[in-house]
Design a protein around this motif. Structure first.
Motif, PDB file in Angstrom:
ATOM      1  N   SER A 165      41.355  87.965  -6.095  1.00  0.00           N
ATOM      2  CA  SER A 165      42.710  88.208  -6.896  1.00  0.00           C
ATOM      3  C   SER A 165      43.486  88.213  -5.742  1.00  0.00           C
ATOM      4  O   SER A 165      44.318  87.646  -6.365  1.00  0.00           O
ATOM      5  N   MET A 166      42.747  88.675  -4.014  1.00  0.00           N
ATOM      6  CA  MET A 166      44.543  88.133  -3.797  1.00  0.00           C
ATOM      7  C   MET A 166      44.124  86.679  -3.180  1.00  0.00           C
ATOM      8  O   MET A 166      45.414  86.206  -3.241  1.00  0.00           O
ATOM      9  N   TYR A 168      43.499  84.535  -4.726  1.00  0.00           N
ATOM     10  CA  TYR A 168      43.567  83.013  -5.813  1.00  0.00           C
ATOM     11  C   TYR A 168      45.735  83.472  -6.300  1.00  0.00           C
ATOM     12  O   TYR A 168      46.042  82.463  -6.235  1.00  0.00           O
ATOM     13  N   GLY A 169      45.502  84.856  -6.234  1.00  0.00           N
ATOM     14  CA  GLY A 169      47.409  84.875  -5.616  1.00  0.00           C
ATOM     15  C   GLY A 169      47.934  83.717  -4.597  1.00  0.00           C
ATOM     16  O   GLY A 169      49.233  83.623  -4.455  1.00  0.00           O
ATOM     17  N   THR A 170      47.380  84.205  -3.083  1.00  0.00           N
ATOM     18  CA  THR A 170      48.332  83.707  -2.281  1.00  0.00           C
ATOM     19  C   THR A 170      48.170  82.037  -2.368  1.00  0.00           C
ATOM     20  O   THR A 170      49.069  81.510  -1.908  1.00  0.00           O
ATOM     21  N   PHE A 173      51.153  81.472  -4.355  1.00  0.00           N
ATOM     22  CA  PHE A 173      51.988  82.049  -4.789  1.00  0.00           C
ATOM     23  C   PHE A 173      52.363  81.266  -3.253  1.00  0.00           C
ATOM     24  O   PHE A 173      53.644  81.630  -3.496  1.00  0.00           O
ATOM     25  N   TYR A 181      56.534  80.297   5.402  1.00  0.00           N
ATOM     26  CA  TYR A 181      55.813  80.667   6.007  1.00  0.00           C
ATOM     27  C   TYR A 181      53.828  78.850   5.353  1.00  0.00           C
ATOM     28  O   TYR A 181      54.546  78.965   4.339  1.00  0.00           O
ATOM     29  N   HIS A 189      47.138  86.397   7.032  1.00  0.00           N
ATOM     30  CA  HIS A 189      47.842  88.164   7.214  1.00  0.00           C
ATOM     31  C   HIS A 189      47.196  89.322   5.617  1.00  0.00           C
ATOM     32  O   HIS A 189      46.536  90.151   6.720  1.00  0.00           O
ATOM     33  N   LEU A 193      44.800  92.835   6.675  1.00  0.00           N
ATOM     34  CA  LEU A 193      45.591  94.175   6.102  1.00  0.00           C
ATOM     35  C   LEU A 193      43.939  94.366   4.828  1.00  0.00           C
ATOM     36  O   LEU A 193      43.845  95.722   4.851  1.00  0.00           O
TER      37      LEU A 193
ATOM     38  N   LEU B 135      62.109  90.378  -2.410  1.00  0.00           N
ATOM     39  CA  LEU B 135      60.786  90.911  -2.093  1.00  0.00           C
ATOM     40  C   LEU B 135      61.890  91.260  -0.470  1.00  0.00           C
ATOM     41  O   LEU B 135      61.674  92.324   0.278  1.00  0.00           O
ATOM     42  N   HIS B 157      58.063  91.013   6.399  1.00  0.00           N
ATOM     43  CA  HIS B 157      58.531  90.771   5.688  1.00  0.00           C
ATOM     44  C   HIS B 157      56.704  89.520   5.447  1.00  0.00           C
ATOM     45  O   HIS B 157      56.922  89.237   3.771  1.00  0.00           O
ATOM     46  N   LYS B 158      56.556  89.369   5.932  1.00  0.00           N
ATOM     47  CA  LYS B 158      55.228  88.568   5.540  1.00  0.00           C
ATOM     48  C   LYS B 158      54.364  89.027   5.293  1.00  0.00           C
ATOM     49  O   LYS B 158      53.709  89.230   4.597  1.00  0.00           O
ATOM     50  N   THR B 159      53.884  90.863   5.002  1.00  0.00           N
ATOM     51  CA  THR B 159      52.885  91.458   5.175  1.00  0.00           C
ATOM     52  C   THR B 159      54.049  92.024   3.503  1.00  0.00           C
ATOM     53  O   THR B 159      52.799  91.884   2.380  1.00  0.00           O
ATOM     54  N   THR B 161      55.340  89.917   1.006  1.00  0.00           N
ATOM     55  CA  THR B 161      55.009  88.761   0.863  1.00  0.00           C
ATOM     56  C   THR B 161      53.508  88.759   0.747  1.00  0.00           C
ATOM     57  O   THR B 161      52.910  87.903  -0.732  1.00  0.00           O
ATOM     58  N   ALA B 162      52.836  88.621   1.430  1.00  0.00           N
ATOM     59  CA  ALA B 162      51.175  88.915   0.702  1.00  0.00           C
ATOM     60  C   ALA B 162      50.491  89.911  -0.070  1.00  0.00           C
ATOM     61  O   ALA B 162      50.078  89.933  -1.294  1.00  0.00           O
ATOM     62  N   ALA B 164      52.914  90.512  -2.739  1.00  0.00           N
ATOM     63  CA  ALA B 164      53.644  90.177  -3.573  1.00  0.00           C
ATOM     64  C   ALA B 164      52.718  88.773  -4.244  1.00  0.00           C
ATOM     65  O   ALA B 164      52.319  88.765  -5.629  1.00  0.00           O
ATOM     66  N   SER B 165      51.672  88.109  -2.887  1.00  0.00           N
ATOM     67  CA  SER B 165      50.884  87.033  -3.388  1.00  0.00           C
ATOM     68  C   SER B 165      49.904  88.049  -4.480  1.00  0.00           C
ATOM     69  O   SER B 165      49.140  87.363  -5.019  1.00  0.00           O
ATOM     70  N   MET B 166      49.211  89.428  -3.624  1.00  0.00           N
ATOM     71  CA  MET B 166      48.082  89.783  -3.840  1.00  0.00           C
ATOM     72  C   MET B 166      47.798  90.166  -5.533  1.00  0.00           C
ATOM     73  O   MET B 166      47.775  90.405  -6.621  1.00  0.00           O
ATOM     74  N   TYR B 168      50.631  89.238  -7.886  1.00  0.00           N
ATOM     75  CA  TYR B 168      50.548  87.662  -8.151  1.00  0.00           C
ATOM     76  C   TYR B 168      49.845  86.940  -8.852  1.00  0.00           C
ATOM     77  O   TYR B 168      48.927  86.890 -10.041  1.00  0.00           O
ATOM     78  N   GLY B 169      48.699  87.261  -8.270  1.00  0.00           N
ATOM     79  CA  GLY B 169      47.243  86.755  -7.459  1.00  0.00           C
ATOM     80  C   GLY B 169      46.482  87.952  -8.744  1.00  0.00           C
ATOM     81  O   GLY B 169      45.090  87.207  -9.850  1.00  0.00           O
ATOM     82  N   THR B 170      46.724  88.974  -8.873  1.00  0.00           N
ATOM     83  CA  THR B 170      46.153  89.987  -9.306  1.00  0.00           C
ATOM     84  C   THR B 170      46.183  89.947 -10.999  1.00  0.00           C
ATOM     85  O   THR B 170      45.360  89.236 -12.099  1.00  0.00           O
TER      86      THR B 170
END
Lengths: 211, 211, 211, 211
Positions: A165-166, A168-170, A173, A181, A189, A193, B135, B157-159, B161-162, B164-166, B168-170
């Motif tokens: 999912s992560m 997919y989202g990345t 997004f 980025y 990144h 994490l 964000l 910020h990058k974190t 964003t990551a 949020a991406s996760m 969003y993906g989920t």
DNA sequence: AATGAATGAGCATTCATTCAT
DNA sequence: TATGAATGAATGCTCATTCAT
């Protein structure tokens, strides 16, 4: 390998492939609804009727395009993780391969996006099955990691689903933050994490997490 | 609160809201391309001309629908994190609020999906700005967590964003595995792992990670 | 002076005139079918409802515009032939005035063209009557010319109708040959030939015919 | 013979002609703006899509209709002046043929009227060229007449343009006086006067001028 | 009297699908 | 088997007219 069973008596593989290739490109470029089958036929150098003979209808052509992209993604990731590596390392390689795949072929991503938007996950069973098989492969990697003490004891399948999912989202997004980025940068990144979160021993976690 | 300024001399707020509400619903239900503006008009109980008077054209109506959903999401998440909490706790609350928002209003998600599919992130600047502001708010939360020693020193910020991406993906990926996991279940699991990955002290990480 | 009888109890002459003026301009510019009544209302500085209150509907507004232009044309030509002149000289002055009128106000011509195209001469009786009155005036001029021996004995009314047709045609046809001839140039040439054709004594015809 | 080249791979001449024929009729009957392409398709017995396949869009269909009428007019007039005649006689025959053409096919005239009204002479170059060619043919007739001493020394091209204008005007204006004169009657009268105006020798002018 | 918000009929154009050749 | 001509359902948008304020 092909899942759709058209009432087609004979097939010319070259034409079939040409149509499929252009379908992927056009669906990605303008979206499912905006795609004119005539355009695909023209680009593939065949008559419109031939497209219908080979793929039945526009929707089935789209599914075939989706499935093909899924296969290519599967192959790409599978190839990337060849060889004997630790579980974490395998997951990392898979994740980065996934991100690279879409970074290098943005139009492949768009096919998936169209799928999600137009059909809300109502893909043919063959697609879901393929997807599940991939997830299963990496769930096993996680279980191996747990068994070998590299990964904390987590629900392997749920965890690989969360990781998928992560990613997919990345990849999806990324377009919203592309001014800031690159996709692979963001993916790495997130990966760092996430892996830090599942690894058993945190002492070595710092080294691959940036800063 | 509303960012779009149509060349409309006077507005009836009730009609405006009714149209917007139905637009969200219909766009989500059948997709942007499949939406017949007449249907929205009918459901909103107004003439088709009125829809055009208020929103200019189908695309602008769609953007207004997107923006409205974005606002609602923003409000929902913001309300959820009210009060003084530690950074990690705030992130957790935000994440879960995000997931709940879409779990309780699946059609809101579909609006975003349409956006992504049809316009590839080519949203009006007002939308992007709104997104960036959200964000930024949580980037500050992460920085606070770092300052307070609760979070490892990461690029805030990058974190975010990551993260949020996760999410969003989920919420997007959930439809593909809905037979197996509920959205909030998947979101919570991903959240646990992700937070474990960024927390300074791992000793307390185990408790909120499942198993 | 006004021919249409609207069920209007009271009128503001300034608004009435402003609407009519803009109507002529807009109808001429974009054509009857392409004219948006709202545009006329805006340019005239009144509400759209006012246009309808004053003129009933779009078609009647158009007729009023036509009639007004016809009146202006009539006035212009009538003024031009004031004074005592020979019949041929009077016809010449009228013809040139007619051409000048449209050369100086091309949009007036376009109103007539719209009339012809959209309604094929199905003008209200008031218009036809006005037209006939003008023709009659000049038919009498021709009869005077015949009586005075300046003009050959021709059917006066048929001749003035033919002459009117020629001028009608000239101002309309000019657009197709505008790269080569100015309207007044073409009108004068046609006029010379036509007058030469009806004058009794050809000996003086050469002088006003070019070359 | 046909000037327009549509991006059509193959054509069925019968359908093409049927569509064109009905287009002329319908455009003439209700005007360009009021024409519903569906009506043309129905009358021609083809699907609406076929009309678009053959003619691209409504405007191009209109131009094709105009051009076709222009060709028919050209053919009709050209046929009428076949054989060896004096210049004046040729002009007379051409003029009467022109008038007859529209008297017998009033709807052909309406197509031209629509053209003038909707597009103000902004016809495709092919149309203008065709028009100029016709004018040129008769300019040469006038020059021949001058050379042979039948016609006064006038500017041939300007004179044929004036004559064309007169006929254009006559056929157009006739609708306004149709209660009193038939088109051909008016045309003949104008023609007589005009020819009288350009002939060298007036002594024979009286005979063909009525009364 | 004056307005302009609301309406919905109307129309150009596109494109998935069929089927005769 | 391959084609592409033919079709007509579908839909975004406009604008004349009405009528409540």
């Amino acid at each position: 390998m092909l899942s759709t069973d058209q009432p087609v008596t004979s097939r010319n593989a070259e034409k079939y492939d040409a149509i499929l290739e252009e379908a992927i490109r056009v669906f990605a470029e303008v979206g499912f609804r905006n795609t004119d089958v005539q355009v695909i036929a023209d680009k593939a150098g065949v008559g419109k009727g031939t497209v219908y003979r080979y793929f039945g209808n526009k929707e089935d052509l789209f599914w075939a395009a989706c499935f093909s992209v899924m296969e290519r993604l599967g192959n790409h990731v599978t190839r990337a993780v060849q060889g004997n590596h630790g579980a974490l390392q395998t997951l990392r390689m898979a994740g980065m391969a996934y991100a690279e795949f879409f970074e290098n072929n943005p139009h492949y991503l768009d096919v998936f996006v169209q799928d999600r938007a137009e059909f809300r996950g109502a893909a043919p069973d063959s697609h879901k099955q393929f997807q599940q098989e991939i997830l299963q492969v990496f769930a096993l990697v996680i279980e191996r990691g747990i068994a070998e003490g590299e990964i904390r004891p987590v629900d392997a399948h749920k965890t690989i689903t969360a990781m998928a999912s992560m990613f997919y989202g990345t990849v999806n997004f990324a377009c919203y933050v592309k001014d800031r980025y690159r996709l692979s940068e963001l993916a790495e990144h997130g990966l760092n994490l996430f892996l830090a979160g599942i690894r058993q021993d945190r002492s070595d976690a710092v080294k691959d997490s940036d800063q």
